[in-house]
Write a protein that holds these residues in place. Sequence first.
Motif, mmCIF file in Angstrom:
data_model
loop_
_atom_site.group_PDB
_atom_site.id
_atom_site.type_symbol
_atom_site.label_atom_id
_atom_site.label_comp_id
_atom_site.label_asym_id
_atom_site.label_seq_id
_atom_site.Cartn_x
_atom_site.Cartn_y
_atom_site.Cartn_z
ATOM 1 N N VAL A 35 7.427 -18.630 -1.609
ATOM 2 C CA VAL A 35 7.352 -18.106 -0.234
ATOM 3 C C VAL A 35 7.897 -19.133 0.747
ATOM 4 O O VAL A 35 8.700 -18.798 1.630
ATOM 5 C CB VAL A 35 5.899 -17.716 0.126
ATOM 6 C CG1 VAL A 35 5.752 -17.438 1.606
ATOM 7 C CG2 VAL A 35 5.469 -16.502 -0.679
ATOM 8 N N ASN A 36 7.499 -20.386 0.584
ATOM 9 C CA ASN A 36 7.991 -21.440 1.491
ATOM 10 C C ASN A 36 9.507 -21.603 1.382
ATOM 11 O O ASN A 36 10.188 -21.800 2.389
ATOM 12 C CB ASN A 36 7.296 -22.764 1.183
ATOM 13 C CG ASN A 36 5.826 -22.738 1.534
ATOM 14 O OD1 ASN A 36 5.373 -21.907 2.318
ATOM 15 N ND2 ASN A 36 5.065 -23.618 0.921
ATOM 16 N N ASP A 37 10.028 -21.514 0.173
ATOM 17 C CA ASP A 37 11.473 -21.674 -0.012
ATOM 18 C C ASP A 37 12.255 -20.470 0.498
ATOM 19 O O ASP A 37 13.387 -20.621 0.963
ATOM 20 C CB ASP A 37 11.789 -21.957 -1.478
ATOM 21 C CG ASP A 37 11.328 -23.346 -1.902
ATOM 22 O OD1 ASP A 37 11.155 -24.206 -1.008
ATOM 23 O OD2 ASP A 37 11.126 -23.563 -3.108
ATOM 24 N N VAL A 38 11.679 -19.279 0.409
ATOM 25 C CA VAL A 38 12.349 -18.100 0.978
ATOM 26 C C VAL A 38 12.401 -18.223 2.500
ATOM 27 O O VAL A 38 13.417 -17.886 3.128
ATOM 28 C CB VAL A 38 11.658 -16.786 0.535
ATOM 29 C CG1 VAL A 38 12.202 -15.598 1.304
ATOM 30 C CG2 VAL A 38 11.842 -16.563 -0.957
ATOM 31 N N VAL A 39 11.336 -18.744 3.106
ATOM 32 C CA VAL A 39 11.348 -18.978 4.557
ATOM 33 C C VAL A 39 12.425 -20.001 4.893
ATOM 34 O O VAL A 39 13.187 -19.822 5.856
ATOM 35 C CB VAL A 39 9.960 -19.456 5.045
ATOM 36 C CG1 VAL A 39 10.021 -19.960 6.477
ATOM 37 C CG2 VAL A 39 8.950 -18.326 4.927
#
Length: 185
Positions: A92-96
């Motif tokens: 999730v953090n990397d998609v953001v």
Amino acid sequence: MKQKNLFVLVLLVFMFSCKNSKEVKLEEELTSKVKYQNIKDEVVEIDTLLSVELIYKDSVIGWKGYAEVEKDLQLLKKCSPNEVLNLSQKLVNDVVLMKDSIHVVSLNEKGIRARMNTLYNQALRLQEMKDIPAITVQEIVKQTQSVFTLHNMINDKINAIYEQKKFEKELLENQFFFSKLDSIE
């Protein structure tokens, strides 16, 4: 003769009783291992259904978020469902980061943005599954496959954008007069 028969009978009973105790011990060991084994801890290879290779890789070389999501997806391909749920926060953090760090102007368009937002929503769903105790392995695998599918859709869209740009460039080189009708910009 009676003593010999009695001795053979006692020997047979002793042999059969020892053999049964070994089998019982083996069964107890197997059931104890299965008793504490969680199906979510078994390594599962996620079938990515269809993998779309990025043809124009040089266009995403400096895109840090894209590279991080690629690394995360490589980790998710073959791991246990519990590991998938644990890695979902990083995903999730990397998609953001991927959404926020897009630097290529031609890729900053509605189609890519929509696909990245959908990838973000699916990654969030995967992360939220961690808090649901009754979640099944099949549901985790299905959600992980949808994340892979969306990533493939992003790759497919990037390929399509660069194919269209290449086609428009060829039209301009040949001085085709309809070249500006269907342009991206």
